[in-house]
Write a protein that holds these residues in place. Structure first.
Motif, PDB file in Angstrom:
ATOM      1  N   PHE A   1       0.837  -1.207   0.000  1.00 11.01           N
ATOM      2  CA  PHE A   1       0.000   0.000   0.000  1.00 11.01           C
ATOM      3  C   PHE A   1       0.870   1.254   0.000  1.00 11.01           C
ATOM      4  N   GLN A   2       1.959   1.230   0.781  1.00 10.37           N
ATOM      5  CA  GLN A   2       2.872   2.373   0.810  1.00 10.37           C
ATOM      6  C   GLN A   2       3.530   2.564  -0.553  1.00 10.37           C
ATOM      7  N   MET A   3       3.890   1.478  -1.194  1.00 13.59           N
ATOM      8  CA  MET A   3       4.518   1.589  -2.517  1.00 13.59           C
ATOM      9  C   MET A   3       3.581   2.256  -3.509  1.00 13.59           C
ATOM     10  N   ARG A   4       2.341   1.797  -3.542  1.00  7.20           N
ATOM     11  CA  ARG A   4       1.383   2.380  -4.485  1.00  7.20           C
ATOM     12  C   ARG A   4       1.100   3.847  -4.146  1.00  7.20           C
ATOM     13  N   ALA A   5       0.971   4.146  -2.857  1.00  5.29           N
ATOM     14  CA  ALA A   5       0.727   5.533  -2.440  1.00  5.29           C
ATOM     15  C   ALA A   5       1.936   6.412  -2.768  1.00  5.29           C
ATOM     16  N   GLY A   6       3.133   5.890  -2.556  1.00  2.00           N
ATOM     17  CA  GLY A   6       4.349   6.641  -2.874  1.00  2.00           C
ATOM     18  C   GLY A   6       4.442   6.955  -4.355  1.00  2.00           C
ATOM     19  N   ARG A   7       4.107   5.970  -5.174  1.00  2.00           N
ATOM     20  CA  ARG A   7       4.117   6.217  -6.629  1.00  2.00           C
ATOM     21  C   ARG A   7       3.090   7.267  -6.997  1.00  2.00           C
ATOM     22  N   ALA A   8       1.919   7.195  -6.350  1.00  2.00           N
ATOM     23  CA  ALA A   8       0.863   8.174  -6.644  1.00  2.00           C
ATOM     24  C   ALA A   8       1.315   9.582  -6.262  1.00  2.00           C
ATOM     25  N   LEU A   9       1.982   9.720  -5.112  1.00  2.00           N
ATOM     26  CA  LEU A   9       2.473  11.035  -4.705  1.00  2.00           C
ATOM     27  C   LEU A   9       3.475  11.596  -5.701  1.00  2.00           C
ATOM     28  N   LEU A  10       4.289  10.718  -6.266  1.00  2.00           N
ATOM     29  CA  LEU A  10       5.291  11.146  -7.247  1.00  2.00           C
ATOM     30  C   LEU A  10       4.723  11.272  -8.652  1.00  2.00           C
ATOM     31  N   GLY A  11       3.573  10.648  -8.894  1.00  2.00           N
ATOM     32  CA  GLY A  11       2.986  10.655 -10.231  1.00  2.00           C
ATOM     33  C   GLY A  11       3.778   9.817 -11.216  1.00  2.00           C
TER      34      GLY A  11
ATOM     35  N   ASP B   1       4.743   5.766 -12.821  1.00  2.00           N
ATOM     36  CA  ASP B   1       4.226   4.418 -13.002  1.00  2.00           C
ATOM     37  C   ASP B   1       5.228   3.395 -12.464  1.00  2.00           C
ATOM     38  N   GLN B   2       4.854   2.121 -12.531  1.00  2.00           N
ATOM     39  CA  GLN B   2       5.719   1.058 -12.008  1.00  2.00           C
ATOM     40  C   GLN B   2       7.050   0.996 -12.743  1.00  2.00           C
ATOM     41  N   LYS B   3       7.032   1.210 -14.039  1.00  2.00           N
ATOM     42  CA  LYS B   3       8.259   1.157 -14.822  1.00  2.00           C
ATOM     43  C   LYS B   3       9.241   2.241 -14.369  1.00  2.00           C
ATOM     44  N   THR B   4       8.733   3.435 -14.142  1.00  2.00           N
ATOM     45  CA  THR B   4       9.589   4.535 -13.703  1.00  2.00           C
ATOM     46  C   THR B   4      10.163   4.258 -12.325  1.00  2.00           C
ATOM     47  N   LEU B   5       9.347   3.726 -11.406  1.00  2.00           N
ATOM     48  CA  LEU B   5       9.850   3.383 -10.082  1.00  2.00           C
ATOM     49  C   LEU B   5      10.941   2.323 -10.190  1.00  2.00           C
ATOM     50  N   ALA B   6      10.742   1.339 -11.045  1.00  2.00           N
ATOM     51  CA  ALA B   6      11.751   0.298 -11.240  1.00  2.00           C
ATOM     52  C   ALA B   6      13.067   0.914 -11.708  1.00  2.00           C
ATOM     53  N   GLU B   7      12.997   1.849 -12.642  1.00  2.00           N
ATOM     54  CA  GLU B   7      14.199   2.521 -13.140  1.00  2.00           C
ATOM     55  C   GLU B   7      14.854   3.351 -12.042  1.00  2.00           C
ATOM     56  N   MET B   8      14.048   4.049 -11.254  1.00  2.00           N
ATOM     57  CA  MET B   8      14.570   4.869 -10.162  1.00  2.00           C
ATOM     58  C   MET B   8      15.304   4.009  -9.128  1.00  2.00           C
ATOM     59  N   ALA B   9      14.778   2.807  -8.882  1.00  2.00           N
ATOM     60  CA  ALA B   9      15.346   1.929  -7.862  1.00  2.00           C
ATOM     61  C   ALA B   9      16.430   1.007  -8.398  1.00  2.00           C
ATOM     62  N   GLY B  10      16.530   0.900  -9.710  1.00  2.00           N
ATOM     63  CA  GLY B  10      17.509  -0.004 -10.296  1.00  2.00           C
ATOM     64  C   GLY B  10      17.132  -1.467 -10.152  1.00  2.00           C
ATOM     65  N   VAL B  11      15.827  -1.737 -10.213  1.00  2.00           N
ATOM     66  CA  VAL B  11      15.330  -3.113 -10.157  1.00  2.00           C
ATOM     67  C   VAL B  11      14.447  -3.344 -11.382  1.00  2.00           C
ATOM     68  N   SER B  12      14.040  -4.577 -11.590  1.00  2.00           N
ATOM     69  CA  SER B  12      13.237  -4.889 -12.769  1.00  2.00           C
ATOM     70  C   SER B  12      11.768  -4.529 -12.559  1.00  2.00           C
ATOM     71  N   LEU B  13      11.080  -4.292 -13.666  1.00  2.00           N
ATOM     72  CA  LEU B  13       9.648  -4.008 -13.613  1.00  2.00           C
ATOM     73  C   LEU B  13       8.882  -5.170 -12.982  1.00  2.00           C
ATOM     74  N   PRO B  14       9.152  -6.444 -13.362  1.00  2.00           N
ATOM     75  CA  PRO B  14       8.436  -7.543 -12.710  1.00  2.00           C
ATOM     76  C   PRO B  14       8.639  -7.582 -11.190  1.00  2.00           C
ATOM     77  N   THR B  15       9.798  -7.123 -10.715  1.00  2.00           N
ATOM     78  CA  THR B  15      10.041  -7.081  -9.271  1.00  2.00           C
ATOM     79  C   THR B  15       9.089  -6.100  -8.609  1.00  2.00           C
ATOM     80  N   ILE B  16       8.949  -4.903  -9.177  1.00  2.00           N
ATOM     81  CA  ILE B  16       8.031  -3.902  -8.633  1.00  2.00           C
ATOM     82  C   ILE B  16       6.600  -4.425  -8.700  1.00  2.00           C
ATOM     83  N   GLN B  17       6.224  -5.027  -9.815  1.00  2.00           N
ATOM     84  CA  GLN B  17       4.874  -5.562  -9.965  1.00  2.00           C
ATOM     85  C   GLN B  17       4.585  -6.621  -8.910  1.00  2.00           C
ATOM     86  N   ARG B  18       5.545  -7.490  -8.671  1.00  2.00           N
ATOM     87  CA  ARG B  18       5.398  -8.555  -7.675  1.00  2.00           C
ATOM     88  C   ARG B  18       5.276  -7.957  -6.259  1.00  2.00           C
ATOM     89  N   MET B  19       6.102  -6.960  -5.972  1.00  2.00           N
ATOM     90  CA  MET B  19       6.068  -6.323  -4.656  1.00  2.00           C
ATOM     91  C   MET B  19       4.722  -5.649  -4.409  1.00  2.00           C
TER      92      MET B  19
END
Length: 89
Positions: free
Chosen positions: A5-15, A17-35
């Motif tokens: 829930f915090q992850m989704r809310a954090g992404r919403a605050l930043l505006g 998507d999951q792909k951008t968060l994955a790039e920001m964190a240096g992890v894969s998109l499927p990892t963010i999706q799974r989390m």
């Protein structure tokens, strides 16, 4: 501990998507999706969790743990302890 829930809310605050968060964190998109697909606390490798929390922190999003105080000020969202539903109106 970070929750899905915090992850989704954090992404919403930043505006972002999951792909951008994955790039920001240096992890894969499927990892963010799974989390984010999990319920409650996110499970995974500690270094992956540290990368995601670090990405939020660098972007200016503070992930506040349960019963923790937020001293930095700024805007944000915090989920209250669930209580009985209140009637609308």
């Amino acid at each position: 501990m970070i929750t899905s829930f915090q992850m989704r809310a954090g992404r919403a605050l930043l505006g972002v998507d999951q792909k951008t968060l994955a790039e920001m964190a240096g992890v894969s998109l499927p990892t963010i999706q799974r989390m984010e697909a999990s319920e409650g606390p996110v499970r995974g490798f500690v270094d992956t969790l540290v990368k995601v929390v670090g990405a939020f922190d660098r972007a200016g999003v503070e992930l506040i743990g349960e019963h923790a105080r937020s001293e930095d000020g700024g805007r944000g969202v915090r989920l209250k302890q669930p209580g009985p539903p209140r009637p609308a109106g």
